[in-house]
Design a protein around this motif. Structure first.
Motif, PDB file in Angstrom:
ATOM      1  N   VAL A 145       0.468  10.507  -4.492  1.00  0.00           N
ATOM      2  CA  VAL A 145       0.617   9.837  -3.195  1.00  0.00           C
ATOM      3  C   VAL A 145      -0.626   9.012  -2.884  1.00  0.00           C
ATOM      4  O   VAL A 145      -0.538   7.911  -2.333  1.00  0.00           O
ATOM      5  CB  VAL A 145       0.894  10.864  -2.081  1.00  0.00           C
ATOM      6  N   GLY A 146      -1.794   9.543  -3.231  1.00  0.00           N
ATOM      7  CA  GLY A 146      -3.029   8.809  -2.996  1.00  0.00           C
ATOM      8  C   GLY A 146      -3.074   7.504  -3.770  1.00  0.00           C
ATOM      9  O   GLY A 146      -3.516   6.464  -3.248  1.00  0.00           O
ATOM     10  N   THR A 147      -2.603   7.514  -5.016  1.00  0.00           N
ATOM     11  CA  THR A 147      -2.575   6.293  -5.833  1.00  0.00           C
ATOM     12  C   THR A 147      -1.624   5.257  -5.248  1.00  0.00           C
ATOM     13  O   THR A 147      -1.949   4.070  -5.148  1.00  0.00           O
ATOM     14  CB  THR A 147      -2.158   6.623  -7.279  1.00  0.00           C
ATOM     15  N   LEU A 148      -0.438   5.719  -4.847  1.00  0.00           N
ATOM     16  CA  LEU A 148       0.538   4.810  -4.249  1.00  0.00           C
ATOM     17  C   LEU A 148       0.000   4.212  -2.949  1.00  0.00           C
ATOM     18  O   LEU A 148       0.153   3.009  -2.688  1.00  0.00           O
ATOM     19  CB  LEU A 148       1.846   5.550  -3.975  1.00  0.00           C
ATOM     20  N   THR A 149      -0.639   5.056  -2.138  1.00  0.00           N
ATOM     21  CA  THR A 149      -1.187   4.589  -0.866  1.00  0.00           C
ATOM     22  C   THR A 149      -2.312   3.584  -1.088  1.00  0.00           C
ATOM     23  O   THR A 149      -2.422   2.588  -0.365  1.00  0.00           O
ATOM     24  CB  THR A 149      -1.709   5.776  -0.044  1.00  0.00           C
ATOM     25  N   PHE A 150      -3.131   3.830  -2.089  1.00  0.00           N
ATOM     26  CA  PHE A 150      -4.223   2.899  -2.406  1.00  0.00           C
ATOM     27  C   PHE A 150      -3.683   1.525  -2.742  1.00  0.00           C
ATOM     28  O   PHE A 150      -4.183   0.504  -2.250  1.00  0.00           O
ATOM     29  CB  PHE A 150      -5.064   3.428  -3.564  1.00  0.00           C
ATOM     30  N   HIS A 151      -2.655   1.463  -3.599  1.00  0.00           N
ATOM     31  CA  HIS A 151      -2.080   0.166  -3.973  1.00  0.00           C
ATOM     32  C   HIS A 151      -1.550  -0.577  -2.743  1.00  0.00           C
ATOM     33  O   HIS A 151      -1.726  -1.800  -2.620  1.00  0.00           O
ATOM     34  CB  HIS A 151      -0.948   0.364  -4.985  1.00  0.00           C
ATOM     35  N   MET A 152      -0.905   0.162  -1.839  1.00  0.00           N
ATOM     36  CA  MET A 152      -0.362  -0.469  -0.643  1.00  0.00           C
ATOM     37  C   MET A 152      -1.468  -0.981   0.267  1.00  0.00           C
ATOM     38  O   MET A 152      -1.458  -2.137   0.715  1.00  0.00           O
ATOM     39  CB  MET A 152       0.533   0.522   0.105  1.00  0.00           C
ATOM     40  N   LEU A 153      -2.459  -0.120   0.558  1.00  0.00           N
ATOM     41  CA  LEU A 153      -3.538  -0.507   1.468  1.00  0.00           C
ATOM     42  C   LEU A 153      -4.364  -1.655   0.896  1.00  0.00           C
ATOM     43  O   LEU A 153      -4.824  -2.528   1.645  1.00  0.00           O
ATOM     44  CB  LEU A 153      -4.435   0.695   1.759  1.00  0.00           C
ATOM     45  N   ILE A 155      -3.433  -4.195  -1.183  1.00  0.00           N
ATOM     46  CA  ILE A 155      -2.797  -5.506  -1.108  1.00  0.00           C
ATOM     47  C   ILE A 155      -2.569  -5.929   0.336  1.00  0.00           C
ATOM     48  O   ILE A 155      -2.668  -7.123   0.685  1.00  0.00           O
ATOM     49  CB  ILE A 155      -1.480  -5.523  -1.920  1.00  0.00           C
ATOM     50  N   VAL A 156      -2.282  -4.970   1.223  1.00  0.00           N
ATOM     51  CA  VAL A 156      -2.141  -5.294   2.647  1.00  0.00           C
ATOM     52  C   VAL A 156      -3.471  -5.794   3.209  1.00  0.00           C
ATOM     53  O   VAL A 156      -3.519  -6.780   3.956  1.00  0.00           O
ATOM     54  CB  VAL A 156      -1.645  -4.068   3.438  1.00  0.00           C
ATOM     55  N   HIS A 164      -4.518 -13.650   6.974  1.00  0.00           N
ATOM     56  CA  HIS A 164      -4.193 -13.262   8.361  1.00  0.00           C
ATOM     57  C   HIS A 164      -2.686 -13.250   8.621  1.00  0.00           C
ATOM     58  O   HIS A 164      -2.250 -13.419   9.758  1.00  0.00           O
ATOM     59  CB  HIS A 164      -4.876 -14.199   9.366  1.00  0.00           C
ATOM     60  N   ASP A 165      -1.905 -13.070   7.563  1.00  0.00           N
ATOM     61  CA  ASP A 165      -0.444 -13.101   7.676  1.00  0.00           C
ATOM     62  C   ASP A 165       0.092 -11.674   7.773  1.00  0.00           C
ATOM     63  O   ASP A 165       0.477 -11.055   6.776  1.00  0.00           O
ATOM     64  CB  ASP A 165       0.159 -13.815   6.468  1.00  0.00           C
ATOM     65  N   THR A 166       0.122 -11.137   8.983  1.00  0.00           N
ATOM     66  CA  THR A 166       0.571  -9.755   9.173  1.00  0.00           C
ATOM     67  C   THR A 166       2.065  -9.600   8.906  1.00  0.00           C
ATOM     68  O   THR A 166       2.521  -8.517   8.531  1.00  0.00           O
ATOM     69  CB  THR A 166       0.260  -9.277  10.605  1.00  0.00           C
ATOM     70  N   LEU A 170       3.609  -6.742   6.374  1.00  0.00           N
ATOM     71  CA  LEU A 170       4.583  -5.718   6.763  1.00  0.00           C
ATOM     72  C   LEU A 170       5.615  -5.480   5.663  1.00  0.00           C
ATOM     73  O   LEU A 170       6.129  -4.365   5.524  1.00  0.00           O
ATOM     74  CB  LEU A 170       5.292  -6.121   8.062  1.00  0.00           C
ATOM     75  N   ILE A 171       5.929  -6.517   4.883  1.00  0.00           N
ATOM     76  CA  ILE A 171       6.888  -6.350   3.795  1.00  0.00           C
ATOM     77  C   ILE A 171       6.386  -5.316   2.795  1.00  0.00           C
ATOM     78  O   ILE A 171       7.134  -4.440   2.345  1.00  0.00           O
ATOM     79  CB  ILE A 171       7.146  -7.689   3.084  1.00  0.00           C
ATOM     80  N   PHE A 172       5.096  -5.411   2.435  1.00  0.00           N
ATOM     81  CA  PHE A 172       4.528  -4.486   1.458  1.00  0.00           C
ATOM     82  C   PHE A 172       4.508  -3.057   1.993  1.00  0.00           C
ATOM     83  O   PHE A 172       4.735  -2.101   1.245  1.00  0.00           O
ATOM     84  CB  PHE A 172       3.118  -4.944   1.083  1.00  0.00           C
ATOM     85  N   MET A 173       4.254  -2.904   3.277  1.00  0.00           N
ATOM     86  CA  MET A 173       4.283  -1.572   3.884  1.00  0.00           C
ATOM     87  C   MET A 173       5.698  -1.012   3.871  1.00  0.00           C
ATOM     88  O   MET A 173       5.917   0.175   3.599  1.00  0.00           O
ATOM     89  CB  MET A 173       3.731  -1.644   5.302  1.00  0.00           C
ATOM     90  N   PHE A 174       6.678  -1.857   4.166  1.00  0.00           N
ATOM     91  CA  PHE A 174       8.080  -1.430   4.160  1.00  0.00           C
ATOM     92  C   PHE A 174       8.510  -1.025   2.757  1.00  0.00           C
ATOM     93  O   PHE A 174       9.187  -0.005   2.567  1.00  0.00           O
ATOM     94  CB  PHE A 174       8.960  -2.563   4.687  1.00  0.00           C
ATOM     95  N   LEU A 175       8.115  -1.808   1.759  1.00  0.00           N
ATOM     96  CA  LEU A 175       8.436  -1.479   0.371  1.00  0.00           C
ATOM     97  C   LEU A 175       7.843  -0.140  -0.023  1.00  0.00           C
ATOM     98  O   LEU A 175       8.496   0.671  -0.704  1.00  0.00           O
ATOM     99  CB  LEU A 175       7.905  -2.574  -0.558  1.00  0.00           C
TER     100      LEU A 175
END
Length: 383
Positions: A145-153, A155-156, A164-166, A170-175
């Motif tokens: 879970v930590g690895t997956l969360t790192f990849h998300m955080l 790129i976000v 500055h394109d929130t 949001l798409i990456f967070m949803f994915l």
């Protein structure tokens, strides 16, 4: 040449030609609407670029169908570095779009700008799917879970800090959420994540959300912020006005009180759904949504039929990507969400959007072409 012909024949026979037909039909619908929404300025530039992107997209679809995505997934470290470098290019060659976000790369030798985040969505899905596949028997472990969360955080953070394109972030967070859930991550992690988001929300609101973004959000629940509708609600009001003008059957293709004079903001890009509504009415909007939903469902169907854990996640991720953009784009036009600059897949004008959409669909088609069983992918979701 004979080998090429044999390979092409195999692609046409085993690839997902139903999905290709749906994508082409939806894109042609989009080109017609782009033409109708840009006719007021007398230029055919948009139609030419969109048509060229469609033709190139079909070729990319066939190429990705023939390509084994497992080869690319095996290079997830290179994909991670690619995403980082591609987004970092915005620091040097980035230009602002109509929304004010520095999300586009401009190269003089290309007829359209490139949005790196569009391509990174696909590579990000592959990275997550491969990472989860390697850890599927301990998917809910702290390390996984930590690895997956790192990849998300990571790129976000890159997207928010650089462009500055929130909305795209949001798409990456949803994915991340959808793929983690479908992949079998324990529900306790989602509860913990929701609690963490709630705890840091005041801090994010105060320091990371721009004042104009705050106004867009608050104006939807507090009309006194923009009582005349000439400020942050102007685009929303014009989108709703266009939809009301269209009624059931619309004012006619290439006609419309707003779209025929170019008075609807972003009427060939982010507000293409409202353009459809004014010119073709509710029936036209329903036809567009039917085509888009058919594409999403086809991606899910291919994924559910694949016996390979990673390939299933890739298909679900791609379907989720499309679904999120559809919901947000249509929701913005209906005034349900604050204005966010997200294209409507296959319909909105944008060369990079069309090309990356066909790239993603080509990956799904390639997965359908190779239903190789993965005997180690059996996994029971924890409760």
């Amino acid at each position: 040449m004979r080998k090429f012909g044999a390979k092409l024949l195999e692609v046409l026979r085993k690839g997902d030609m139903v999905l290709l037909a749906l994508c082409v039909l939806t894109s042609v619908f989009g080109i017609v609407m782009v033409a109708a929404s840009t006719a007021y300025d007398g230029s055919s530039r948009y139609v030419i670029i969109q048509t060229g992107a469609l033709i190139t997209g079909i070729l990319l679809y066939l190429a990705l169908t023939a390509f084994d995505i497992d080869i690319l997934a095996g290079q997830r470290t290179l994909l991670f570095l690619f995403n980082t470098a591609f987004l970092a290019m915005l620091l040097v060659w980035g230009v602002e779009g109509t929304s004010g976000n520095k999300s586009w790369l401009h190269f003089p030798f290309l007829p359209f700008n490139i949005q790196p985040a569009e391509v990174c969505k696909i590579t990000y899905i592959i990275i997550l799917a491969k990472t989860m596949s390697l850890n599927r028997n301990r998917i809910s472990s702290l390390r996984s879970v930590g690895t997956l969360t790192f990849h998300m955080l990571w790129i976000v953070a890159l997207i928010v800090v650089i462009s500055h394109d929130t909305g795209v972030a949001l798409i990456f967070m949803f994915l991340f959420v959808v793929m983690a859930y479908v992949g079998g991550v324990s529900g306790w992690w989602f509860l913990g994540g929701a609690g963490a988001v709630a705890a840091v929300s005041p801090y994010l609101w105060k320091y990371f959300i721009r004042d104009d973004q705050k106004q867009r959000i608050l104006a939807l629940i507090d009309p006194s912020i923009d009582p005349d509708g000439l400020g942050v609600l102007w685009q929303t009001n014009k989108s709703l006005e266009a939809l009301r003008n269209g009624g059931l059957t619309g004012q006619g293709l290439f006609h419309g009180d707003l779209t025929s004079i170019g008075y609807l903001p972003a009427q060939h890009t982010d507000s293409i759904f409202s353009s459809i509504g004014e010119q073709l009415g509710m029936l036209g909007c329903l036809a567009a949504l039917f085509l888009l939903l058919a594409i999403v469902l086809r991606c899910i169907q291919v994924g559910m039929k694949s016996p390979d854990y990673m390939n299933r996640l890739i298909c679900i991720g791609i379907a989720s990507m499309l679904l999120f953009q559809i919901l947000i784009n249509v929701g913005v036009c209906l005034g349900l969400f604050p204005v966010v600059g997200l294209a409507l897949p296959f319909l909105s004008y944008g060369g990079s959007s069309i090309l990356t959409s066909f790239l993603a669909m080509g990956i799904v088609s390639g997965i359908k072409m190779r239903p190789a069983p993965d005997m180690s992918a059996h996994y029971i979701r924890p409760y």
